[in-house]
Design an enzyme around this catalytic site. Structure first.
Site, mmCIF file in Angstrom:
data_model
loop_
_atom_site.group_PDB
_atom_site.id
_atom_site.type_symbol
_atom_site.label_atom_id
_atom_site.label_comp_id
_atom_site.label_asym_id
_atom_site.label_seq_id
_atom_site.Cartn_x
_atom_site.Cartn_y
_atom_site.Cartn_z
ATOM 1 C CB THR A 112 -37.340 62.601 54.208
ATOM 2 O OG1 THR A 112 -36.779 61.331 54.106
ATOM 3 C CG2 THR A 112 -36.944 63.427 53.672
ATOM 4 C CB SER A 113 -39.067 67.599 54.719
ATOM 5 O OG SER A 113 -39.428 68.300 54.791
ATOM 6 C CB SER A 114 -43.754 67.395 56.721
ATOM 7 O OG SER A 114 -44.388 67.497 58.165
ATOM 8 C CG HIS A 155 -35.443 70.649 52.233
ATOM 9 N ND1 HIS A 155 -35.396 69.873 53.536
ATOM 10 C CD2 HIS A 155 -37.117 70.197 51.858
ATOM 11 C CE1 HIS A 155 -36.469 69.627 54.190
ATOM 12 N NE2 HIS A 155 -37.089 69.550 53.246
#
Ligand SMILES: *[C@@H]1O[C@H](CO)[C@@H](O)[C@H](O)[C@H]1NC(C)=O
Ligand SMILES: *[C@@H]1O[C@H](CO)[C@@H](O)[C@H](O)[C@H]1NC(C)=O
Length: 374
Positions: free
Chosen positions: A143-145, A282
């Site tokens: 997720t994300s990074s 996000h």
């Protein structure tokens, strides 16, 4: 020699064999210190289920900035589902303060370059050797990074990874800054816009000369993401479309309301699928059960009915500081006569299933489209 001496000798032998094979306690999150070369100092955690499959698959589950192996272990269903399907989960942990991943340095953006991606690849090799895991069924998600790293792993170690599933990341190489653990705000804000050929070449040159098989990719993003702007969905889709020879913007199929209501699924072919969530921020849910099907860990072709099987988990991302203050739009047709289990959906636009949660869980709004029993 007395029988009892022989017997205790055998027992001791048996015990030492068992401890050699069982290097970590099963069914709990365990740190592994010596998994091989680790020049960038990434930490390795592993979850080996009680019911380990013979020749198990491996899922590498990569946390977001400010996250930890433990937070991702607790906040997603990967370990819980491992008990059901017998695969091993590797949870790498970032060595940097702020715990983002290095997806910006030449080292991490190069096959065997000695960066974070190299350390994660070494964790995979270690796990294959230690547990007799299936080298042809290694999957990466995050997720994300961690989604950025998922794309980077797919580009730097295509020979190791069979499939990836990214949640709110960027194209491999988009976060390039030339420094370790850098933050490329041009990319984050969706202003790094290139053709599919440029993006494909960015990925291909991370492992020069490699001509073998590449992981199939499943890309998720929300249209209301103000941390990693939604344009990054388009750029990531271009990258993999270019790598696989599809034409970006011309999916074979566009399917509404999958994997959940408000989402759209774009099928480019067997190697690339995109999921775009309208109104999703996000704080994006992880559709672990759908990912297992994408990975081929579960699977028949029966398309799962979202009302019963789409049970995404949302990890709380500290990077998303926005609080939704607008009142929730009314959930459709309330169905108070039944209860959803933990992790199950219990509301959201278009939801017509159970709206109550099994005790002790309560129904919490994740976003307009998704309320969950937590
Ligand atoms: C971010 O990436 C873009 C290319 O996409 C590049 O032009 C820019 O210099 C990078 N930003 C930093 C801070 O390095
Ligand atoms: C990016 O992709 C989404 C989903 O397909 C689409 O709605 C949007 O228009 C695209 N954005 C651009 C700038 O092409």
């Amino acid at each position: 020699m007395k029988f009892s001496t022989i017997a205790s000798g055998l027992l001791a032998l048996g015990a030492s064999f068992a401890s050699a094979a069982e290097i970590v306690k099963r069914a709990s999150l365990q740190q592994v210190s010596n998994f091989g070369s680790n020049p960038s100092g990434v930490k390795m955690y592993i979850y080996v289920p009680n019911k380990l499959a013979t020749k198990p698959a491996i899922v590498v589950a990569i946390h977001y900035c400010t996250g930890t192996a433990s937070a991702y272990y607790q906040g997603t269903q990967w370990a819980q589902l491992a008990e059901q399907y017998g695969y091993i989960v590797i949870y790498p942990e970032s060595p940097y303060s702020g715990t983002c991943w290095d997806v910006s340095s030449p080292a991490s953006l190069t096959h065997n370059g000695g960066g974070n991606s190299n350390s994660i690849a070494n964790m995979i090799t270690y796990t294959i050797n230690q547990y007799g895991a299936d080298a042809s069924r290694v999957f990466v998600t995050g997720t994300s990074s961690g989604a950025m790293m998922t794309n980077v792993m797919a580009a730097t170690y295509p020979e190791m990874i069979a499939a990836g599933s990214a949640y709110a990341g960027v194209a491999a190489g988009c976060f390039y800054t030339g420094t370790v653990n850098g933050w490329n705000s041009t990319c984050a804000q969706g202003q790094s816009i290139h053709s599919q050929d440029v993006w494909a070449n960015t990925a291909l040159k991370m492992y020069p000369g490699y001509t073998g098989k590449r992981p199939k990719m499943l890309i998720h993003h929300g249209s209301a993401d103000t941390t990693i702007y939604p344009q990054n969905f388009n750029e990531t889709m271009k990258q993999w479309a270019g790598v696989f020879g599809y034409t970006y913007g011309q999916p074979q199929q566009t399917i509404p309301n999958q994997p959940a209501s408000g989402w759209t699924k774009y099928v480019y072919g067997p190697n690339l699928v995109g999921m775009y969530g309208a109104g999703v921020t996000h704080n994006i849910p992880v559709f672990a059960t759908d990912d297992l099907e994408w990975f081929g860990i579960t699977g028949n072709n029966a398309s799962p009915s979202p009302s019963t099987t789409a049970a995404p988990i949302t990890t709380t991302l500290a990077t998303s500081t926005k609080t939704t203050t607008a009142p929730a739009t009314t959930s459709s047709a309330s169905n108070g006569g039944c209860t959803s289990q933990r992790w199950g959906q219990c509301g959201g636009n278009g939801w017509s299933g159970c709206t109550a949660c099994a005790s002790p869980y309560t129904c919490q709004k994740i976003n307009d489209w998704y309320h969950q029993c937590l």
